[in-house]
Design a protein around this motif. Structure first.
Motif, short mmCIF file in Angstrom:
data_model
loop_
_atom_site.label_atom_id
_atom_site.label_comp_id
_atom_site.label_asym_id
_atom_site.label_seq_id
_atom_site.Cartn_x
_atom_site.Cartn_y
_atom_site.Cartn_z
N ASP A 269 133.48 23.73 6.77
CA ASP A 269 134.39 23.61 7.90
C ASP A 269 135.11 22.27 7.84
N PHE A 270 136.39 22.32 7.51
CA PHE A 270 137.21 21.11 7.46
C PHE A 270 138.00 21.01 8.76
N SER A 271 137.29 20.87 9.88
CA SER A 271 137.93 20.89 11.20
C SER A 271 138.34 19.50 11.65
N ARG A 272 139.16 18.89 10.89
CA ARG A 272 139.73 17.60 11.27
C ARG A 272 141.24 17.72 11.16
N PRO A 273 141.82 18.49 12.11
CA PRO A 273 143.26 18.76 12.00
C PRO A 273 144.11 17.55 12.33
N CYS A 274 145.26 17.55 11.72
CA CYS A 274 146.29 16.57 11.98
C CYS A 274 147.22 17.23 13.02
N PRO A 275 147.64 16.59 14.05
CA PRO A 275 148.00 15.20 14.06
C PRO A 275 146.90 14.20 14.43
N SER A 276 145.78 14.61 14.95
CA SER A 276 144.79 13.61 15.37
C SER A 276 144.19 12.83 14.20
N THR A 277 144.28 13.34 12.98
CA THR A 277 143.75 12.64 11.81
C THR A 277 144.84 12.38 10.77
N CYS A 278 146.08 12.26 11.21
CA CYS A 278 147.21 12.12 10.29
C CYS A 278 147.52 10.68 9.92
N ASP A 279 148.17 10.56 8.80
CA ASP A 279 148.86 9.33 8.42
C ASP A 279 150.26 9.49 9.00
N MET A 280 150.46 8.93 10.17
CA MET A 280 151.70 9.15 10.92
C MET A 280 152.93 8.55 10.25
N VAL A 281 152.75 7.72 9.23
CA VAL A 281 153.90 7.14 8.54
C VAL A 281 154.16 7.80 7.19
N SER A 282 153.38 8.81 6.85
CA SER A 282 153.58 9.52 5.59
C SER A 282 154.89 10.31 5.64
N VAL A 283 155.61 10.33 4.52
CA VAL A 283 156.83 11.15 4.45
C VAL A 283 156.49 12.63 4.53
N LEU A 284 155.24 13.01 4.26
CA LEU A 284 154.86 14.41 4.41
C LEU A 284 154.58 14.76 5.87
N ASP B 174 155.29 22.35 20.10
CA ASP B 174 155.63 20.97 20.44
C ASP B 174 155.30 20.07 19.24
N ASP B 175 155.38 18.78 19.42
CA ASP B 175 155.15 17.86 18.30
C ASP B 175 153.69 17.76 17.88
N ASN B 176 152.77 18.40 18.59
CA ASN B 176 151.35 18.31 18.26
C ASN B 176 150.84 19.50 17.46
N PHE B 177 151.73 20.30 16.87
CA PHE B 177 151.26 21.42 16.07
C PHE B 177 150.58 20.92 14.80
N ILE B 178 149.79 21.77 14.18
CA ILE B 178 149.02 21.40 12.99
C ILE B 178 149.97 21.14 11.83
N ARG B 179 149.79 19.98 11.23
CA ARG B 179 150.58 19.61 10.06
C ARG B 179 149.73 19.53 8.81
N ALA B 180 148.45 19.25 8.98
CA ALA B 180 147.57 19.07 7.83
C ALA B 180 146.12 19.07 8.31
N PHE B 181 145.21 19.03 7.37
CA PHE B 181 143.79 18.85 7.65
C PHE B 181 143.28 17.74 6.75
N TYR B 182 142.45 16.89 7.31
CA TYR B 182 141.79 15.85 6.53
C TYR B 182 140.49 16.42 5.97
N MET B 183 140.25 16.25 4.68
CA MET B 183 139.01 16.71 4.05
C MET B 183 138.25 15.50 3.54
#
Length: 154
Positions: free
Chosen positions: A134-149, A46-55
């Motif tokens: 442990d960089f356990s801050r996965p995106c989408p919960s920590t994403c820049d939702m307007v980033s082109v990435l 769904d749309d909540n799959f991991i896209r990135a991790f915030y470090m």
């Protein structure tokens, strides 16, 4: 990022002021992250799959300091993990979305070269303590939702 800033970074890289190898053209990153989203959709994500991790900067600096203090460390390796043990198939009454519990673990690697992938440093040889970050801050919960990435459709 402004086009002037992009040009400045490219010029510095070409002049040797900063290494050119970690920088890729933004269009390559945009295409690659879009391909990741398409691939995950083909797997039924769904749309909540991991896209990135915030470090956080502090974690990166801690790994950098460890690397600076040990000449045998030649890089680091990143591992993905899921921090739940009762994985259930989607649609199950007890289903927990693994994407909400993803981990990104980073370990220093020693003695890697062009022909050897090196050895992970999981435990400190001095103390026996864990050396796994442990960089356990996965995106989408920590994403820049307007980033082109994040989503180049917006």
């Amino acid at each position: 990022m402004s086009s002037e800033k992009k040009d400045s970074i490219k010029n510095e890289a070409q002049a040797g002021a900063i290494p050119a190898y970690p920088i890729v053209d933004a269009d390559i990153a945009i295409t690659s992250t879009a391909n990741w989203r398409i691939y995950n959709k083909t797997l039924g994500a769904d749309d909540n799959f991991i896209r990135a991790f915030y470090m956080p900067k502090e974690d990166i600096e801690a790994m950098y300091m460890m690397m600076q203090n040990d000449n045998n460390i030649t890089g680091c390796r990143l591992y993905l993990g899921v921090g739940i043990t009762n994985l259930q198939p989607p649609g199950s009454p007890n289903f927990i979305n693994p994407a909400d519990h993803m981990n990104l673990f980073m370990v220093a690697v020693e003695n890697a070269d062009g022909t050897n992938s090196g050895t992970d440093i999981v435990y400190s040889s001095d103390t026996g303590n864990s050396m796994v970050y442990d960089f356990s801050r996965p995106c989408p919960s920590t994403c820049d939702m307007v980033s082109v990435l994040y989503d180049n459709e917006s």
